[in-house]
Write an enzyme that holds these catalytic residues in place. Structure first.
Site, PDB file in Angstrom:
ATOM      1  N   GLY A  31       0.803  -1.221   0.000  1.00 22.85           N
ATOM      2  CA  GLY A  31       0.000   0.000   0.000  1.00 22.85           C
ATOM      3  C   GLY A  31       0.835   1.271   0.000  1.00 22.85           C
ATOM      4  O   GLY A  31       2.028   1.246  -0.261  1.00 22.85           O
ATOM      5  N   HIS A  37       4.143   1.305  -8.213  1.00 21.38           N
ATOM      6  CA  HIS A  37       3.096   0.291  -8.060  1.00 21.38           C
ATOM      7  C   HIS A  37       2.112   0.345  -9.237  1.00 21.38           C
ATOM      8  O   HIS A  37       1.696  -0.688  -9.756  1.00 21.38           O
ATOM      9  CB  HIS A  37       2.279   0.554  -6.783  1.00 21.38           C
ATOM     10  CG  HIS A  37       3.063   0.480  -5.510  1.00 21.38           C
ATOM     11  ND1 HIS A  37       3.278   1.565  -4.706  1.00 21.38           N
ATOM     12  CD2 HIS A  37       3.663  -0.565  -4.879  1.00 21.38           C
ATOM     13  CE1 HIS A  37       3.963   1.204  -3.639  1.00 21.38           C
ATOM     14  NE2 HIS A  37       4.225  -0.072  -3.709  1.00 21.38           N
ATOM     15  N   GLN A  61       7.713  -9.567   7.731  1.00 22.39           N
ATOM     16  CA  GLN A  61       8.915  -9.164   6.994  1.00 22.39           C
ATOM     17  C   GLN A  61       9.604  -7.940   7.593  1.00 22.39           C
ATOM     18  O   GLN A  61      10.594  -7.459   7.059  1.00 22.39           O
ATOM     19  CB  GLN A  61       8.612  -8.966   5.507  1.00 22.39           C
ATOM     20  CG  GLN A  61       7.817  -7.724   5.165  1.00 22.39           C
ATOM     21  CD  GLN A  61       7.432  -7.709   3.698  1.00 22.39           C
ATOM     22  OE1 GLN A  61       6.618  -8.490   3.243  1.00 22.39           O
ATOM     23  NE2 GLN A  61       8.029  -6.797   2.932  1.00 22.39           N
ATOM     24  N   GLY A 147       8.714  -5.533  -8.791  1.00 21.95           N
ATOM     25  CA  GLY A 147       9.640  -4.499  -9.245  1.00 21.95           C
ATOM     26  C   GLY A 147      11.095  -4.929  -9.107  1.00 21.95           C
ATOM     27  O   GLY A 147      11.456  -5.578  -8.120  1.00 21.95           O
ATOM     28  N   ASP A 150      13.309  -3.937  -5.933  1.00 26.53           N
ATOM     29  CA  ASP A 150      13.670  -4.871  -4.868  1.00 26.53           C
ATOM     30  C   ASP A 150      14.282  -6.106  -5.527  1.00 26.53           C
ATOM     31  O   ASP A 150      13.662  -7.176  -5.585  1.00 26.53           O
ATOM     32  CB  ASP A 150      12.429  -5.223  -4.050  1.00 26.53           C
ATOM     33  CG  ASP A 150      11.839  -3.982  -3.398  1.00 26.53           C
ATOM     34  OD1 ASP A 150      12.418  -3.497  -2.421  1.00 26.53           O
ATOM     35  OD2 ASP A 150      10.817  -3.471  -3.901  1.00 26.53           O
ATOM     36  N   SER A 186       7.389   3.978  -1.119  1.00 29.20           N
ATOM     37  CA  SER A 186       6.404   4.457  -0.135  1.00 29.20           C
ATOM     38  C   SER A 186       7.123   5.162   1.004  1.00 29.20           C
ATOM     39  O   SER A 186       6.596   6.084   1.614  1.00 29.20           O
ATOM     40  CB  SER A 186       5.597   3.284   0.417  1.00 29.20           C
ATOM     41  OG  SER A 186       5.047   2.545  -0.639  1.00 29.20           O
TER      42      SER A 186
HETATM   43  P1  AMP Z   1       6.006  -2.534  -1.710  1.00 29.78           P
HETATM   44  O1  AMP Z   1       4.644  -1.950  -1.555  1.00 29.78           O
HETATM   45  O2  AMP Z   1       7.114  -1.583  -1.381  1.00 29.78           O
HETATM   46  O3  AMP Z   1       6.145  -3.879  -1.036  1.00 29.78           O
HETATM   47  O4  AMP Z   1       6.194  -2.828  -3.248  1.00 29.78           O
HETATM   48  C1  AMP Z   1       5.271  -3.614  -3.974  1.00 29.78           C
HETATM   49  C2  AMP Z   1       5.860  -3.924  -5.327  1.00 29.78           C
HETATM   50  O5  AMP Z   1       6.127  -2.712  -6.034  1.00 29.78           O
HETATM   51  C3  AMP Z   1       7.199  -4.672  -5.241  1.00 29.78           C
HETATM   52  O6  AMP Z   1       7.247  -5.668  -6.256  1.00 29.78           O
HETATM   53  C4  AMP Z   1       8.204  -3.580  -5.492  1.00 29.78           C
HETATM   54  O7  AMP Z   1       9.428  -4.047  -6.038  1.00 29.78           O
HETATM   55  C5  AMP Z   1       7.457  -2.709  -6.493  1.00 29.78           C
HETATM   56  N1  AMP Z   1       8.014  -1.343  -6.498  1.00 29.78           N
HETATM   57  C6  AMP Z   1       8.281  -0.568  -5.420  1.00 29.78           C
HETATM   58  N2  AMP Z   1       8.837   0.605  -5.806  1.00 29.78           N
HETATM   59  C7  AMP Z   1       8.921   0.556  -7.154  1.00 29.78           C
HETATM   60  C8  AMP Z   1       9.391   1.470  -8.169  1.00 29.78           C
HETATM   61  N3  AMP Z   1       9.920   2.656  -7.842  1.00 29.78           N
HETATM   62  N4  AMP Z   1       9.318   1.091  -9.451  1.00 29.78           N
HETATM   63  C9  AMP Z   1       8.802  -0.127  -9.787  1.00 29.78           C
HETATM   64  N5  AMP Z   1       8.325  -1.019  -8.906  1.00 29.78           N
HETATM   65  C10 AMP Z   1       8.389  -0.688  -7.608  1.00 29.78           C
END
Ligand code: AMP
Length: 281
Positions: A31, A37, A61, A147, A150, A186
């Site tokens: 979120g 995202h 995590q 993404g 990560d 985020s």
């Molecule tokens: P998170 O909400 O941070 O767990 O991220 C959810 C998904 O979004 C994960 O697969 C991340 O790698 C991807 N993500 C986060 N930041 C970015 C970004 N700047 N560009 C592309 N994908 C992203």
């Protein structure tokens, strides 16, 4: 767009979708959504009949309780962003729906837990493996979007999918950046304006490393230049900088030895932990 907070109604609804022969794309998120995202979602919308986003700040995590407590949340805003960008289903469960106190299953990702993120965030990947496999089992998507921001998480999920025989196509999505190069995250919401500027050091280091690597400079020398730059910065507290093989994530020893190479960096700006990486070749 349909919102589910419980597993069984979601599973029943997905069963009906499956009967109609429709393909499903999954986008797992914690979120507080940004354009990174949304890019994952847009890729899913273009490749699947139905796109399902999860909104779940996964406690297993987080190795640091303060970090979990401070993780930004705004479900109302997230739902509106998802709806306007073509999401069909949102799964936003509470912690009790996902985890039971008597749980015993534990993942072990071997050497991947001892390097980079694994080294600095003990048990982080055990939690990532657990939640992603739960979502894979509940939703059983055809494709799942992650993404490259990560990178270590992506590699780990590719291994999890292959080794546990999930019939899911893992679709990597390039990192989306602000105009100045800062990778969207985020966590950026917790940075002050001044800290946002200071955070540019991550992308600067990665870009410098890439340039030096492509000029055939020795890995040790590249490392020294980057470590020196970070040490001189008073606003950035480096945790690690590595030049790695993009598939194994093991350190590259000699410039030119590996086919696919990435540079990875992590550290603190103020109280906010940031990570980034760049593909070199
Ligand atoms: P998170 O909400 O941070 O767990 O991220 C959810 C998904 O979004 C994960 O697969 C991340 O790698 C991807 N993500 C986060 N930041 C970015 C970004 N700047 N560009 C592309 N994908 C992203």
């Amino acid at each position: 767009m349909k919102l589910f907070t419980e597993i069984q109604p979601l599973v029943d609804f997905i069963g009906e979708i499956r009967l109609k022969g429709k393909s499903i794309g999954l986008i797992p998120t914690m979120g507080y959504l940004h354009q990174g995202h949304i890019t994952l979602l847009k890729n899913s919308v273009s490749e699947n009949d139905i796109s399902i986003c999860t909104l779940f700040v996964n406690p297993t995590q987080f190795n640091n309780p303060e970090d979990l407590k401070n993780y930004p949340r705004d479900e109302k805003r997230d739902l509106s962003l998802l709806e306007t960008n073509g999401c069909d289903i949102v799964f936003s469960p509470n912690v009790e729906e996902i985890y039971h106190e008597d749980r015993v299953v534990n993942f072990n990702f071997g050497y991947l837990e001892d390097i980079m993120e694994g080294k600095f965030r003990p048990n982080h990947f055990k939690g990532v493996g657990l939640i992603v496999s739960k979502f894979f089992n509940i939703i059983q998507p055809d494709r799942a979007y992650f993404g490259t921001k990560d990178l270590q998480q992506l590699v780990l999920i590719q291994k999890l999918t292959k080794e546990l025989n999930y019939h899911i196509d893992i679709r990597p999505v390039d990192t989306v950046r602000e105009e100045d190069g800062l990778a969207m995250s985020s966590r950026n919401a917790r940075l002050t304006e001044e800290e946002k500027v200071q955070s540019l050091i991550l992308f600067q280091c990665l870009s410098m490393a890439k340039e030096m690597y492509l000029k055939n400079i020795d890995i040790d020398e590249i490392r020294n230049v980057i470590l020196d730059k970070c040490q001189k910065s008073t606003s950035f507290d480096l945790e690690y900088f590595e030049i790695v093989n993009t598939t194994s994530l093991l350190p590259v020893v000699n410039n030119g030895d590996d086919q696919h190479v990435s540079a990875c960096i992590a550290g603190y700006v103020g109280k906010v932990r940031l990570i980034d990486n760049i593909s070199i070749i």
